[in-house]
Scaffold this motif. Structure first.
Motif, PDB file in Angstrom:
ATOM      1  N   LYS A  58       0.898  -1.406   0.000  1.00 29.15           N
ATOM      2  CA  LYS A  58       0.312  -0.212  -0.529  1.00 29.15           C
ATOM      3  C   LYS A  58       1.029   1.337   0.273  1.00 29.15           C
ATOM      4  O   LYS A  58       2.258   1.176   0.593  1.00 29.15           O
ATOM      5  CB  LYS A  58      -1.023   0.287   1.448  1.00 29.15           C
ATOM      6  N   GLU A  60      -0.689   5.386   1.432  1.00 29.30           N
ATOM      7  CA  GLU A  60      -0.928   5.936   1.627  1.00 29.30           C
ATOM      8  C   GLU A  60      -0.842   7.460   1.632  1.00 29.30           C
ATOM      9  O   GLU A  60       0.407   7.637   1.892  1.00 29.30           O
ATOM     10  CB  GLU A  60      -1.742   5.281   2.994  1.00 29.30           C
ATOM     11  N   ASP A  74      -7.967   9.562   4.063  1.00 30.73           N
ATOM     12  CA  ASP A  74      -8.905   9.323   2.937  1.00 30.73           C
ATOM     13  C   ASP A  74      -9.221   8.559   2.101  1.00 30.73           C
ATOM     14  O   ASP A  74      -8.334   8.347   1.457  1.00 30.73           O
ATOM     15  CB  ASP A  74      -9.278  10.581   1.700  1.00 30.73           C
ATOM     16  N   PRO A  75      -9.867   7.312   2.701  1.00 32.35           N
ATOM     17  CA  PRO A  75     -10.162   5.680   1.914  1.00 32.35           C
ATOM     18  C   PRO A  75      -9.620   5.536   0.407  1.00 32.35           C
ATOM     19  O   PRO A  75      -8.940   4.909  -0.105  1.00 32.35           O
ATOM     20  CB  PRO A  75     -10.547   5.011   2.461  1.00 32.35           C
ATOM     21  N   ARG A  76      -9.789   6.928  -0.172  1.00 31.71           N
ATOM     22  CA  ARG A  76      -9.896   6.795  -1.553  1.00 31.71           C
ATOM     23  C   ARG A  76      -8.697   7.077  -2.288  1.00 31.71           C
ATOM     24  O   ARG A  76      -8.183   6.969  -3.739  1.00 31.71           O
ATOM     25  CB  ARG A  76     -10.336   7.909  -2.344  1.00 31.71           C
ATOM     26  N   LEU A  77      -7.402   7.587  -0.718  1.00 32.13           N
ATOM     27  CA  LEU A  77      -6.475   8.026  -2.033  1.00 32.13           C
ATOM     28  C   LEU A  77      -5.587   7.067  -1.163  1.00 32.13           C
ATOM     29  O   LEU A  77      -4.206   7.550  -0.474  1.00 32.13           O
ATOM     30  CB  LEU A  77      -5.914   9.497  -1.094  1.00 32.13           C
ATOM     31  N   HIS A 115      -5.805  12.922  -8.128  1.00 32.55           N
ATOM     32  CA  HIS A 115      -6.934  12.976  -8.057  1.00 32.55           C
ATOM     33  C   HIS A 115      -7.323  13.306  -6.583  1.00 32.55           C
ATOM     34  O   HIS A 115      -7.106  13.131  -5.624  1.00 32.55           O
ATOM     35  CB  HIS A 115      -8.221  12.456  -9.155  1.00 32.55           C
ATOM     36  N   HIS A 116      -8.553  13.889  -6.740  1.00 25.98           N
ATOM     37  CA  HIS A 116      -8.616  14.719  -5.125  1.00 25.98           C
ATOM     38  C   HIS A 116      -9.682  13.658  -4.531  1.00 25.98           C
ATOM     39  O   HIS A 116      -9.837  13.487  -3.963  1.00 25.98           O
ATOM     40  CB  HIS A 116     -10.326  15.856  -5.137  1.00 25.98           C
ATOM     41  N   ASP A 117     -10.478  12.238  -5.495  1.00 21.47           N
ATOM     42  CA  ASP A 117     -10.945  11.063  -5.020  1.00 21.47           C
ATOM     43  C   ASP A 117     -10.372  10.054  -5.499  1.00 21.47           C
ATOM     44  O   ASP A 117     -10.259   9.126  -4.582  1.00 21.47           O
ATOM     45  CB  ASP A 117     -12.867  11.860  -5.107  1.00 21.47           C
ATOM     46  N   HIS A 118      -8.738  10.439  -5.343  1.00 22.10           N
ATOM     47  CA  HIS A 118      -8.930   8.483  -6.704  1.00 22.10           C
ATOM     48  C   HIS A 118      -7.485   9.314  -6.539  1.00 22.10           C
ATOM     49  O   HIS A 118      -7.364  10.370  -7.159  1.00 22.10           O
ATOM     50  CB  HIS A 118      -9.501   7.827  -7.646  1.00 22.10           C
ATOM     51  N   GLN A 120      -4.470   7.289 -10.111  1.00 18.41           N
ATOM     52  CA  GLN A 120      -4.815   6.493 -11.037  1.00 18.41           C
ATOM     53  C   GLN A 120      -3.110   6.518 -11.446  1.00 18.41           C
ATOM     54  O   GLN A 120      -1.969   6.834 -11.699  1.00 18.41           O
ATOM     55  CB  GLN A 120      -5.150   7.265 -11.751  1.00 18.41           C
TER      56      GLN A 120
END
Length: 345
Positions: A58, A60, A74-77, A115-118, A120
């Motif tokens: 991982k 984070e 943020d778990p999306r990041l 990105h703000h929510d993921h 890539q």
């Protein structure tokens, strides 16, 4: 997550001082590496990588508030990473018009778009000419030209990447054994350390040559860590395997150490220069301490083993990584076990 605040006692040669504290974030896994972001349009951020024996590891992203001393995540990041990452770096520019990128190394060099929510995957850079199985031990992203990333590999090579074109600029057989670390010193110039026990400086304008500026006096002992002082590129620091000593070199006077910092009681695991004018160096080790040295004030040509650290901090376990904040010069990040700690010095 709120930070855990404890008192930090710092002792100088002349008196004792109290720092504002230590702020801790506890990850869900052991931490392998860390990095600070330099962007000014984002809340202060760090990245940490896991050290798991599984294939899937991982990375984070963590935000830290300098006013409340709180960490937020943020778990999306959080991204899945093949194998444990050996190094992490954010895009080395505070210009918010540049892409928000994170680079990681392990089996290969990877670039990730944030990105703000993921997060890539943007690029997977594979370019081992010497071997099909060549782990990347470390890399350095050039602040003077953010298109360039230099990687070091166990296959004895150093590779210069142009991340804009996603192609290899150069690949050099740099050492006789595995290359463990690499650091830019300025335009066209970088240095590396290896299992052959040498520090070598390369100039991309003459790829066929290199200059050995230091060799480990301990026979058959690798050098594992190297950091060129970006604030004062006359100096760099290196650490040998199982060594409690940090060797500081002046590139103008090769082969003879400028200083030898010998106050750690066990093996040194990492070093980080202060980013301002390069006068201070932080070292961390298996003795669970972080030592801050005022190198340029106390340097003695020919080495000096009795130099005292300017400050010290003691943790509860072996400290394996350290990184001085490039934006807030009075903050240092270090890791041990599954703990990320931020020290205000």
């Amino acid at each position: 997550m709120d930070s855990i605040e404890v008192e930090l006692s710092i002792e100088s040669q002349s008196d004792k001082m109290q720092a504002e504290g230590v702020h801790s974030y506890v990850a869900e896994w052991p931490i392998s590496c860390l990095a600070w972001s330099v962007r000014r349009d984002k809340a202060p951020r760090l990245a940490i990588g896991s050290y798991l024996e599984d294939y899937t590891n991982k990375v984070e992203l963590i935000h830290f508030n300098y006013h409340t001393f709180n960490f937020t995540t943020d778990p999306r990041l959080v991204l899945d990473h093949p194998y444990a990452p050996t190094n992490l770096m954010f895009f080395p520019s505070d210009n918010d018009t540049n892409p928000d990128l994170l680079a990681t190394s392990g089996d290969n060099l990877r670039l990730w778009q944030i990105h703000h929510d993921h997060i890539q995957l943007k690029s997977l850079l594979i370019g081992n000419k010497v071997s099909d199985h060549s782990a990347i031990t470390s890399f350095d992203w050039a602040g003077f030209d953010p298109r360039l990333v230099a990687t070091s590999s166990v296959d004895t090579t150093c590779t210069i990447w142009d991340i804009e074109r996603e192609s290899m600029n150069a690949q050099l057989v740099a050492h006789d054994k595995e290359v463990y670390d690499i650091s830019w010193g300025g335009l066209n110039v970088f240095a590396s350390v290896s299992g052959d026990g040498s520090v070598r400086v390369f100039d991309l304008r003459d790829k066929e040559k290199s200059t050995i500026i230091y060799e480990n006096p301990v026979q058959d002992c690798p050098l594992l860590r190297l950091e060129w002082n970006k604030g004062d590129p006359r100096f760099m620091a290196t650490v040998g395997m199982n060594s409690s000593k940090v060797v500081v070199m002046d590139i103008r006077q090769p082969t003879t150490p400028f200083m030898e910092l010998s106050k750690h009681r066990m093996s040194v695991n990492g070093v980080s220069w202060s980013p301002d004018i390069g006068r201070h160096l932080c070292s961390v080790g298996d003795d669970s301490t972080a030592l801050i040295w005022e190198v340029m004030e106390t340097g003695v040509q020919g080495g000096c083993g009795d130099v005292e650290p300017l400050m010290w901090y003691g943790s509860t376990a072996e400290i394996n990584h350290v990184c001085w904040s490039p934006m807030q010069w009075d903050w240092i990040a270090l890791t041990f076990l599954n703990n990320l700690q931020l020290l205000k010095v």
